[in-house]
Design a protein around this motif. Sequence first.
Motif, short mmCIF file in Angstrom:
data_model
loop_
_atom_site.label_atom_id
_atom_site.label_comp_id
_atom_site.label_asym_id
_atom_site.label_seq_id
_atom_site.Cartn_x
_atom_site.Cartn_y
_atom_site.Cartn_z
N LEU A 83 26.23 41.56 44.23
CA LEU A 83 26.33 42.98 44.56
C LEU A 83 27.27 43.24 45.73
O LEU A 83 28.03 44.21 45.73
CB LEU A 83 24.95 43.56 44.85
N THR A 84 27.25 42.36 46.74
CA THR A 84 28.15 42.55 47.88
C THR A 84 29.60 42.31 47.46
O THR A 84 30.51 42.97 47.96
CB THR A 84 27.79 41.64 49.07
N THR A 85 29.81 41.39 46.53
CA THR A 85 31.16 41.16 46.01
C THR A 85 31.62 42.37 45.20
O THR A 85 32.73 42.86 45.36
CB THR A 85 31.21 39.89 45.15
N ALA A 86 30.73 42.86 44.32
CA ALA A 86 31.08 44.01 43.47
C ALA A 86 31.38 45.26 44.30
O ALA A 86 32.27 46.04 43.96
CB ALA A 86 29.95 44.29 42.49
N ALA A 87 30.66 45.43 45.40
CA ALA A 87 30.86 46.60 46.25
C ALA A 87 32.05 46.45 47.18
O ALA A 87 32.43 47.40 47.87
CB ALA A 87 29.59 46.86 47.08
N MET B 102 32.94 36.79 36.82
CA MET B 102 32.10 35.89 37.63
C MET B 102 30.99 36.67 38.33
O MET B 102 29.86 36.19 38.43
CB MET B 102 32.95 35.16 38.67
N THR B 103 31.32 37.84 38.82
CA THR B 103 30.32 38.67 39.51
C THR B 103 29.22 39.09 38.55
O THR B 103 28.03 39.01 38.88
CB THR B 103 31.00 39.89 40.16
N ALA B 104 29.60 39.50 37.35
CA ALA B 104 28.60 39.89 36.34
C ALA B 104 27.73 38.69 35.96
O ALA B 104 26.50 38.82 35.84
CB ALA B 104 29.30 40.46 35.12
N MET C 86 39.51 44.59 41.81
CA MET C 86 38.82 43.38 41.40
C MET C 86 39.48 42.88 40.11
O MET C 86 39.66 43.63 39.17
CB MET C 86 37.33 43.69 41.17
N THR C 87 39.83 41.59 40.11
CA THR C 87 40.46 41.02 38.92
C THR C 87 39.42 40.84 37.82
O THR C 87 38.21 40.87 38.06
CB THR C 87 41.08 39.64 39.24
N VAL D 15 32.11 41.97 50.70
CA VAL D 15 32.51 40.60 50.97
C VAL D 15 33.61 40.22 49.98
O VAL D 15 33.47 40.47 48.79
CB VAL D 15 31.31 39.64 50.80
N PRO D 16 34.71 39.64 50.46
CA PRO D 16 35.75 39.21 49.53
C PRO D 16 35.22 38.17 48.55
O PRO D 16 34.43 37.29 48.92
CB PRO D 16 36.82 38.59 50.44
N ALA D 17 35.65 38.25 47.31
CA ALA D 17 35.19 37.32 46.28
C ALA D 17 35.49 35.87 46.64
O ALA D 17 34.73 34.97 46.30
CB ALA D 17 35.81 37.67 44.94
#
Length: 120
Positions: free
Chosen positions: A55-59, A8-10, A1-2, A62-64
């Motif tokens: 959460l799905t992105t962090a895990a 952005m996820t946070a 993860m970049t 699902v691709p960001a």
Amino acid sequence: MTSTTAAMTAARIAWGATLTAFPAAVLRRCPRTPASKAADTVVRLLGARHVLQGLTTAAGVVPATWAVVPDALHAATMAILALDSKRWRTAACVDLAVASAFTAGGLRVARTSVPPTPSA
């Protein structure tokens, strides 16, 4: 993860948690937006969607880059609501700004995550 994706996820998870935990407080910050149980429920559902998406992105489920689609659709629906409903215009404009920011960030992530094409 970049680092951009992580930030952005946070931000998405934090925003979603805020919407879920304090919907009435968020709505009070939107002038001319009527308070109601229904509005609180809608804000909570939107917050839950942000948390789930984050959460799905962090895990890595699902691709960001896929986050652009629901964010862009949400921005479009908020633009329509802002144009159509005087009652919800302020809240819709605020949400349009947030959804547009997530869309722009998602496009940046998508653009930077595309591998370069080999030169001929």
